[in-house]
Design an enzyme around this catalytic site. Structure first.
Site, PDB file in Angstrom:
ATOM      1  N   ARG A  40       0.845  -1.191   0.000  1.00 56.68           N
ATOM      2  CA  ARG A  40       0.000   0.000   0.000  1.00 56.68           C
ATOM      3  C   ARG A  40       0.882   1.243   0.000  1.00 56.68           C
ATOM      4  NH1 ARG A  40      -3.507  -2.779  -1.526  1.00 56.68           N
ATOM      5  NH2 ARG A  40      -5.513  -3.236  -0.552  1.00 56.68           N
ATOM      6  N   HIS A  94      -0.584   0.126  -9.912  1.00 57.86           N
ATOM      7  CA  HIS A  94      -1.284  -0.793  -8.987  1.00 57.86           C
ATOM      8  C   HIS A  94      -1.800  -2.025  -9.743  1.00 57.86           C
ATOM      9  CE1 HIS A  94      -3.567  -0.978  -4.940  1.00 57.86           C
ATOM     10  NE2 HIS A  94      -3.351  -2.202  -5.414  1.00 57.86           N
TER      11      HIS A  94
END
Ligand SMILES: NC(=O)c1ccc[n+]([C@@H]2O[C@H](COP(=O)([O-])OP(=O)(O)OC[C@H]3O[C@@H](n4cnc5c(N)ncnc54)[C@H](OP(=O)(O)O)[C@@H]3O)[C@@H](O)[C@H]2O)c1
Length: 306
Positions: A221, A269
């Protein structure tokens, strides 16, 4: 049995169809405000209004492995939250991380630049033993990544809350062993969940403990990383580079310095994507197991945060 699907910015229709086909005895539909109470929900970033309107839910299935955003909502304490348990993600993560490690270790970016400049140049092969990889987070994804790196004979260290016993992988656990883990590693792969304990854990103090010429691969993250600290360590030369898949703000803003930084490789991502068919099969199997009263894997501990 009623199943509702509530997604933010993902088309629910193929999921509703797939779940209905996998569970013909269930009534599956996409959630709309005021919809009848469901027993199970399949969600991605649902609004608080969804949770508030569905107090009868027994299970909330998240179509991802990380539940940090979901746990920011006000959830009933007894609501079972279930994350995806691999479902085709660990092999993708292993591909991504092995690619990043090998690309750095074998200096493929340097060769690319040489070729673009029309230079036929050899580089001295580095010693594999000098490129220990530290995998931070040895869960479903981290363990698969660590095992894949061993295939290429890199020294591999693993860091987790509880100690692990995996052949060929040196285990470090708990905050008291974090320093030893970092000092034993040159390449750092972050695969921890985002919790109150791990937020900002990739900072000046931790990253500067990596061996000189360190390299960061962040696939967990964006909020794990203090971005300015990474930039400072790249500029000082202590870190040789970074490959980043996740960011504090996504999409990464056009003006962000990471885009053009010569030592940073950015991906959007995408290191381990949710695979719809695998995910539906896993969730359907778990719903049937819950109906039989059998235990299931992947239940999130609300207190621990993962
Ligand atoms: N970029 C992407 O496309 C993508 C895709 C999927 C997932 N992810 C990220 O990857 C993360 C990991 O997924 P996973 O399925 O492997 O999770 P997981 O199975 O829950 O594993 C988490 C690991 O982190 C360790 N850990 C947790 N808190 C810790 C702490 N405070 N100190 C030390 N170790 C700690 C756990 O230790 P114990 O084993 O001792 O519990 C465990 O080994 C997800 O949370 C998500 O953020 C990213």
């Amino acid at each position: 049995m009623k199943i509702t699907v509530c997604f933010d910015r993902i088309d629910p229709v193929p999921w509703v169809r797939g779940l209905q086909a996998a569970l013909p005895q269930a009534e599956v539909s996409a959630w709309v405000a005021g919809a009848p109470q469901a027993d199970h929900a399949i969600v991605w970033a649902p609004p608080q209004a969804f949770i508030d309107e569905q107090p009868g839910l027994k299970t909330l299935f998240n179509i991802g492995a990380g539940v940090d955003a979901l746990l920011q909502l006000r959830l009933p304490a007894d609501l079972k939250v279930v994350r995806l348990d691999d479902a085709g993600m660990s092999v993708q993560m292993a591909e991504y991380v092995c690619h990043a490690v090998i690309r750095h270790f074998r200096e493929f970016d340097g060769y690319d630049n040489d070729v673009k400049a029309g230079r036929w140049s050899y580089r001295k092969p580095p010693h594999r033993a000098d490129f220990a990889v530290g995998v931070m987070g040895m869960g479903v994804l981290g363990e698969r990544v660590a095992r894949a790196l061993r295939v290429f004979e890199f020294p591999v260290n693993g860091y987790s809350r509880s100690p692990k016993h995996i052949e060929g992988i040196r285990s470090f656990s708990g905050r008291e062993q974090l320093g030893d883990f970092l000092q034993a590693s040159r390449i750092l792969v972050n695969l921890m969940p985002l919790t109150s304990e791990t937020e900002n854990i990739l900072n000046k103090e931790t990253l500067s403990q990596l061996q000189a010429g360190g390299y960061l691969i962040n696939v967990a993250r964006g909020r794990h990383l203090v971005e300015e600290d990474l930039m400072a360590l790249l500029d000082s030369g202590h870190l040789a580079g970074a490959m980043l898949d996740v960011f504090r703000i996504e999409p990464l803003p056009a003006s962000h310095p990471f885009w053009m930084h010569p030592k940073i490789t950015v991906t959007p991502h995408t290191s381990a994507r949710t695979l719809r068919e695998d995910s539906i099969a896993q969730m359907a199997e778990k719903i049937l197991a819950l109906q039989r009263g059998a235990p299931i894997r992947g239940v999130v501990d609300h207190q621990r945060g993962y």
